[in-house]
Design a protein around this motif. Structure first.
Motif, mmCIF file in Angstrom:
data_model
loop_
_atom_site.group_PDB
_atom_site.id
_atom_site.type_symbol
_atom_site.label_atom_id
_atom_site.label_comp_id
_atom_site.label_asym_id
_atom_site.label_seq_id
_atom_site.Cartn_x
_atom_site.Cartn_y
_atom_site.Cartn_z
ATOM 1 N N ALA A 67 -18.602 13.421 15.187
ATOM 2 C CA ALA A 67 -18.483 13.521 13.735
ATOM 3 C C ALA A 67 -17.588 12.398 13.232
ATOM 4 C CB ALA A 67 -17.893 14.867 13.361
ATOM 5 N N THR A 68 -18.006 11.752 12.136
ATOM 6 C CA THR A 68 -17.161 10.716 11.550
ATOM 7 C C THR A 68 -16.760 11.158 10.157
ATOM 8 O OG1 THR A 68 -18.990 9.516 10.564
ATOM 9 C CG2 THR A 68 -18.391 8.920 12.800
ATOM 10 N N ASN A 69 -15.577 10.728 9.780
ATOM 11 C CA ASN A 69 -15.006 11.228 8.550
ATOM 12 C C ASN A 69 -14.987 10.188 7.443
ATOM 13 O OD1 ASN A 69 -14.048 13.497 7.480
ATOM 14 N ND2 ASN A 69 -12.321 13.688 8.883
ATOM 15 N N CYS A 70 -15.614 9.062 7.705
ATOM 16 C CA CYS A 70 -15.501 7.948 6.775
ATOM 17 C C CYS A 70 -16.406 6.857 7.305
ATOM 18 C CB CYS A 70 -14.044 7.475 6.775
ATOM 19 S SG CYS A 70 -13.764 5.924 5.933
ATOM 20 N N THR A 136 -7.665 6.162 9.189
ATOM 21 C CA THR A 136 -6.503 6.415 8.332
ATOM 22 C C THR A 136 -6.670 5.720 6.989
ATOM 23 O OG1 THR A 136 -5.418 4.485 9.252
ATOM 24 C CG2 THR A 136 -4.923 6.587 10.274
ATOM 25 N N THR A 137 -7.789 5.995 6.337
ATOM 26 C CA THR A 137 -8.027 5.325 5.069
ATOM 27 C C THR A 137 -7.198 5.925 3.943
ATOM 28 O OG1 THR A 137 -10.030 6.617 5.085
ATOM 29 C CG2 THR A 137 -10.273 4.256 5.358
ATOM 30 N N CYS A 138 -7.211 7.248 3.807
ATOM 31 C CA CYS A 138 -6.364 7.817 2.764
ATOM 32 C C CYS A 138 -5.447 8.863 3.369
ATOM 33 C CB CYS A 138 -7.184 8.355 1.600
ATOM 34 S SG CYS A 138 -7.788 10.024 1.813
ATOM 35 N N ASP A 139 -4.352 9.112 2.713
ATOM 36 C CA ASP A 139 -3.323 9.992 3.268
ATOM 37 C C ASP A 139 -3.848 11.391 3.534
ATOM 38 O OD1 ASP A 139 -1.654 7.914 3.238
ATOM 39 O OD2 ASP A 139 -0.467 8.563 1.508
ATOM 40 N N GLN A 140 -4.707 11.854 2.630
ATOM 41 C CA GLN A 140 -5.173 13.234 2.796
ATOM 42 C C GLN A 140 -6.082 13.380 4.010
ATOM 43 O OE1 GLN A 140 -6.450 15.043 -0.969
ATOM 44 N NE2 GLN A 140 -5.326 13.443 -2.016
ATOM 45 N N LYS A 141 -6.980 12.427 4.170
ATOM 46 C CA LYS A 141 -7.860 12.479 5.342
ATOM 47 C C LYS A 141 -7.061 12.352 6.620
ATOM 48 C CE LYS A 141 -12.394 11.173 3.992
ATOM 49 N NZ LYS A 141 -13.416 10.154 3.922
ATOM 50 N N LYS A 142 -6.119 11.436 6.559
ATOM 51 C CA LYS A 142 -5.300 11.137 7.716
ATOM 52 C C LYS A 142 -4.594 12.392 8.218
ATOM 53 C CE LYS A 142 -1.574 8.398 6.993
ATOM 54 N NZ LYS A 142 -1.048 7.071 6.622
ATOM 55 N N LYS A 143 -4.188 13.226 7.267
ATOM 56 C CA LYS A 143 -3.399 14.398 7.636
ATOM 57 C C LYS A 143 -4.254 15.604 8.036
ATOM 58 C CE LYS A 143 0.778 13.172 7.634
ATOM 59 N NZ LYS A 143 1.462 13.267 8.923
ATOM 60 N N LEU A 144 -5.577 15.492 7.835
ATOM 61 C CA LEU A 144 -6.450 16.630 8.138
ATOM 62 C C LEU A 144 -6.222 17.185 9.536
ATOM 63 C CD1 LEU A 144 -10.073 16.020 6.807
ATOM 64 C CD2 LEU A 144 -8.316 17.587 6.004
ATOM 65 N N CYS A 338 -12.637 -0.964 0.063
ATOM 66 C CA CYS A 338 -11.991 0.344 -0.037
ATOM 67 C C CYS A 338 -10.618 0.189 -0.702
ATOM 68 C CB CYS A 338 -11.831 0.929 1.357
ATOM 69 S SG CYS A 338 -10.945 2.489 1.376
ATOM 70 N N PRO A 339 -10.288 1.085 -1.617
ATOM 71 C CA PRO A 339 -8.999 0.957 -2.300
ATOM 72 C C PRO A 339 -7.794 1.199 -1.392
ATOM 73 C CG PRO A 339 -10.069 2.998 -2.912
ATOM 74 C CD PRO A 339 -11.064 2.223 -2.114
ATOM 75 N N CYS A 340 -8.032 1.555 -0.138
ATOM 76 C CA CYS A 340 -6.881 1.755 0.739
ATOM 77 C C CYS A 340 -6.230 0.425 1.096
ATOM 78 C CB CYS A 340 -7.264 2.541 1.991
ATOM 79 S SG CYS A 340 -8.330 1.655 3.111
ATOM 80 N N PHE A 341 -6.923 -0.680 0.816
ATOM 81 C CA PHE A 341 -6.341 -1.986 1.121
ATOM 82 C C PHE A 341 -5.590 -2.561 -0.071
ATOM 83 C CE2 PHE A 341 -10.225 -2.037 3.862
ATOM 84 C CZ PHE A 341 -9.551 -1.925 5.058
ATOM 85 N N THR A 342 -4.478 -3.183 0.238
ATOM 86 C CA THR A 342 -3.731 -3.919 -0.776
ATOM 87 C C THR A 342 -3.405 -5.289 -0.199
ATOM 88 O OG1 THR A 342 -2.685 -1.852 -1.379
ATOM 89 C CG2 THR A 342 -1.728 -3.864 -2.302
ATOM 90 N N PRO A 343 -3.723 -6.364 -0.852
ATOM 91 C CA PRO A 343 -4.418 -6.462 -2.137
ATOM 92 C C PRO A 343 -5.911 -6.166 -1.979
ATOM 93 C CG PRO A 343 -4.070 -8.647 -1.221
ATOM 94 C CD PRO A 343 -3.405 -7.688 -0.279
ATOM 95 N N ASN A 344 -6.536 -5.866 -3.086
ATOM 96 C CA ASN A 344 -7.958 -5.527 -3.021
ATOM 97 C C ASN A 344 -8.720 -6.212 -4.155
ATOM 98 O OD1 ASN A 344 -10.237 -4.269 -2.055
ATOM 99 N ND2 ASN A 344 -9.883 -2.358 -3.151
ATOM 100 N N ASN A 345 -8.417 -7.477 -4.402
ATOM 101 C CA ASN A 345 -9.160 -8.117 -5.502
ATOM 102 C C ASN A 345 -10.616 -8.330 -5.183
ATOM 103 O OD1 ASN A 345 -7.543 -9.732 -3.865
ATOM 104 N ND2 ASN A 345 -6.500 -10.594 -5.663
ATOM 105 N N ASP A 346 -10.969 -8.181 -3.896
ATOM 106 C CA ASP A 346 -12.386 -8.282 -3.578
ATOM 107 C C ASP A 346 -13.191 -7.208 -4.299
ATOM 108 O OD1 ASP A 346 -12.006 -10.444 -2.023
ATOM 109 O OD2 ASP A 346 -12.033 -9.375 -0.113
ATOM 110 N N ARG A 347 -12.531 -6.076 -4.581
ATOM 111 C CA ARG A 347 -13.267 -5.017 -5.259
ATOM 112 C C ARG A 347 -13.637 -5.446 -6.668
ATOM 113 N NH1 ARG A 347 -11.602 0.694 -7.093
ATOM 114 N NH2 ARG A 347 -13.629 1.506 -7.754
ATOM 115 N N GLU A 348 -12.688 -6.022 -7.383
ATOM 116 C CA GLU A 348 -13.072 -6.425 -8.744
ATOM 117 C C GLU A 348 -14.061 -7.582 -8.721
ATOM 118 O OE1 GLU A 348 -9.065 -6.350 -9.146
ATOM 119 O OE2 GLU A 348 -8.736 -8.426 -9.716
#
Ligand code: SF4
Ligand code: SF4
Ligand code: SF4
Lengths: 422, 322
Positions: A67-70, A136-144, A338-348
């Protein structure tokens, strides 16, 4: 668990599973009936979605599955280890209710639903997965994996760097992926050889090629409803990859024909919408369905669960393990928005490119309540869009059907205002 | 590929066919190889620099200018594609790389910092290569004249001097010259550089090119060339495919989304990056203003993964079962 608890658990599990089926069927019906002019090639994808909801995915070879979560999990490695990757990020309201009790009140629906799926054992296949890989993309998933819930399936935490541009981050990720390869070999008991990995990369590339073709087809005109497009991508994990690919190839052929047929005449212009933000995953297609019902046409999305899912490619220079694994890692890191990255200007940059390529009239930004990363990034994106004079509707929502009325009013107003300016 | 081999054959064995193509050929068409049809420009420039200032600005200067001009002309046309497609030393390095790949041995890359530092070496070599011959006839900064045994100093340490004659079976360059200290030092340096060339290019793709003074010299004229590597940053997703396949390891090709002229000083215009780019019209090579070769999505899948256009089956089996 004592006897009473056990009974309660059994009841919750059965109830959630039942609700998932009903909920999914409702959405599918809505998709198939409320809109006229369904494309025959869609039948297959509707079917797979239905089987998924009923927990009856096919696995004729009885392969082990992971199973994958992301989408950040390099699935090529899983295929190469002779196992199936099944994505379990859930879009089910029933599941989010089942999981909500275990997590803090402000957790996001997607995380609630994913935990609910695991907790109530509502996997899309009859067996249980060997392991659940959580990046470990977002804190909530990471803590599952650390939520005390009595789940007996092992979690594997795939470590991701917080940035993607620096040399250090890239090195970190290469090592993470390399480690995953070893772990997968251990878990499945199958060695990942050079030729198996090469086969897996090519197999996924075939799917990517069909997917990119599909993507290109949508650029010129709205050959398919955005809701259907989202569903197609969602089903990627729910069937044999070759079968899925071949169905997408024939759907593409159908769309090519429609394109040339529809091209003469009827210039009815629907507002062209780009969807972005927290991912809509079946059966949570509430917002996309709403937009299209209100007369908007979703021509593209920037969701990790759909347009981003299969877009980025793997380029290997030397087909040896030492080059294949880093090349594979690159696909999941460098172009990722993914917004988990900083900086993320590639998204815009990507959003702006989509606006140009898909001739977008307006952007709808979805944030699940509690999804901090997308909420935070909405500020930057909305500033960028304002500068570019592209209207944006920001929607904070979750999986519950309660806000449907309010959503309807807002999307309608947004679409009308675009129409008036067309 | 085929072109590269033809060029290699021409520049190494051309003399057998009485082909003579002038003295301003960029590099490593090495006259120490008796059958070489031309002369590396680096040897000409070193000889020509070996003149007194007065004559450099007089008649000899004209010869210097003329050969510089023909050198520049070649570059105006082919730019650094010389390196990617013609230079015999480049070709030899590519063969060594192929051998390593066959053996399944990993290659190495420089980290960002070393890359930045080491790339300066080729400029240092270029300056020395002009400066030492000048110093043999002119006193520079009041220094005594350099020994004449330092003539064509780069050639004395250039691996091309030893290697290219080997291809016609001539091992005469493979020795240490004990005439005097200078020749001894220079010829031993030559052998050491040769060893580094062979070992280095085994572990690092195009190891020597990174330090090549010719590459530095080319770059000075690169901007004026007709053959250009162009990038449209708007279409770039920064996926890094181009960097992954780049033999010299130029990160900017993937990360730079602002500039359109993409021939960096280490680039050898092999265009592997274009082949590996999956975005339509993102990278291209153009001659004057005509596009010659562009990156395309279809091209990416067929070239890199051998998926052909109609079917979804691989058109060529590139998977050998173990
Ligand atoms: S950099 Fe120098 S050695 Fe390398 S190909 Fe170019 S001219 Fe030849
Ligand atoms: S940047 Fe492109 S053309 Fe230049 S050396 Fe690298 S791969 Fe070759
Ligand atoms: S391969 Fe193309 S899209 Fe990818 S980083 Fe290089 S130039 Fe950009």
């Amino acid at each position: 668990m004592n006897k009473n608890e056990n009974k309660r658990y059994e009841r919750l599990s059965a109830k959630s599973k039942g609700q998932l089926i009903i909920e999914s069927e409702n959405v599918l019906q809505e998709m198939q009936q409320k809109f006229e002019n369904t494309i025959p090639g869609m039948e297959y994808f509707y079917d797979v979605a239905k089987q998924y909801a009923g927990g009856q995915l096919k696995n004729p070879e009885r392969k082990k599955y992971i199973a994958t979560n992301c989408i950040q999990v390099p699935i090529e490695l899983i295929y190469a280890a002779n196992a199936l990757p099944i994505r379990i990020c859930s879009g089910a309201y029933s599941m989010s209710q089942a999981g909500a009790g275990l997590l803090p009140a402000k957790s996001c629906s997607l995380v609630n639903a994913t935990l609910g799926t695991i907790y109530t054992n509502s996997f899309p296949l009859a067996q249980k997965p060997l392991t659940i890989i959580t990046p470990t993309t977002c804190d909530q998933k990471k803590k599952l994996s650390e939520i005390p819930s009595g789940i007996d399936i092992p979690f594997y935490t795939l470590e991701m760097p917080p940035s993607k541009d620096s040399e250090e981050a890239q090195e970190y990720w290469y090592r993470s992926v390399k480690k995953l390869k070893g772990e997968l070999e251990r878990i499945t008991g199958n060695r990942i050889t050079r030729s198996k990995l090469k086969k897996a990369i090519i197999k996924v590339a075939q799917a990517q090629r069909a997917f990119r073709h599909f993507h290109q087809l949508r650029k010129e005109e709205a050959v398919i409803r955005g809701t259907d497009a989202i569903l197609i991508a969602n089903t990627f994990f729910y069937d044999n990859i070759d079968t899925w690919t071949s169905h997408l190839v024939s759907l593409n052929a159908e769309l090519e024909m429609r394109k040339s047929r529809d091209h003469n005449g009827s210039e009815s212009r629907y507002p062209r919408i780009l969807l972005t933000g927290s991912p809509s995953i079946f059966p949570n297609l509430k917002l996309p369905i709403m937009i299209e019902k209100m007369g908007g046409s979703i021509v593209a999305d920037e969701f990790c669960s759909s347009n981003r899912l299969l877009y980025d490619t793997v380029a290997v220079d030397e087909w040896n393990m030492y080059d294949m694994v880093p090349a594979l890692s690159d696909r999941y890191l460098k172009a990722c928005t993914c917004p988990c990255f900083t900086p993320n200007n590639d998204r815009e940059r990507k959003i702006l490119a989509y606006i140009k390529d898909f001739k977008v009239d307006g952007v709808v930004y979805q944030s699940f309540s509690g999804c901090q990363l997308y909420e935070l990034e909405s500020l930057r994106i909305s500033a960028v869009l304002e500068k570019e004079n592209v209207p944006m509707l920001y929607v904070e929502t979750d999986y519950s059907p309660d806000d449907k009325g309010q959503l309807a009013t807002r999307t309608e107003a947004f679409i009308e205002s675009i129409k008036n300016n067309l | 590929m085929v072109f590269q081999i033809l060029a290699f054959l021409l520049l190494i064995y051309g003399g057998y066919l009485s082909i003579h193509i002038g003295t301003s050929i960029p590099t490593f068409a090495c006259p120490y190889n008796q059958e070489c049809p031309g002369t590396c420009y680096l040897i000409s420039v070193q000889h020509q620099a070996h003149n007194t200032w007065a004559s450099l600005f007089g008649f000899r200067g004209k010869a210097f200018l003329i050969s510089l001009l023909s050198f520049v002309l070649l570059f105006i046309v082919i730019n650094k594609a010389w390196c990617g497609y013609v230079c015999p030393l480049g070709t030899i390095q590519d063969w060594i790389t192929k051998l390593r790949n066959r053996m399944g041995i990993s290659f190495s890359r420089y980290d960002d910092l070393s890359f930045k530092r080491l790339k300066a070496i080729k400029y240092v070599l270029l300056v020395l290569l002009l400066f030492i011959p000048l110093g043999m006839s002119n006193s520079i900064f009041g220094l005594p004249l350099f020994s004449h045994d330092l003539g064509a100093p780069f050639c004395q340490i250039c691996p091309g001097r030893v290697i290219t004659p080997l291809f016609i079976g001539d091992t005469s360059q493979l020795f240490i010259d004990f005439t005097n200290t200078t020749t001894m030092i220079m010829s031993s340096l030559g052998i050491i550089v040769l060893a580094m060339f062979l070992i280095g290019s085994f572990f690092k793709k195009r190891f020597f090119c990174f330090f090549c003074p010719m590459s530095a010299l080319h770059y000075l004229f690169s901007r004026f060339s007709m053959l250009r590597l162009i990038k449209n940053g708007d279409n770039c997703t920064k996926c890094g495919n181009c960097y992954r396949v780049c033999d010299v390891g130029i990160k900017a090709i993937a990360e730079d989304i602002e500039h359109s002229y993409m021939v960096k000083d280490d680039c050898m215009m092999c265009f592997k990056c274009i082949e590996a780019c999956p975005e339509n019209d993102c990278l291209k090579v153009s001659f004057l203003t005509m596009p010659v070769f562009k990156s395309t999505e279809e091209g990416f899948f067929s070239r890199n993964l051998h998926l052909n256009s109609e079917m979804q089956k691989p058109s060529k089996t590139i998977i050998e079962d173990e």
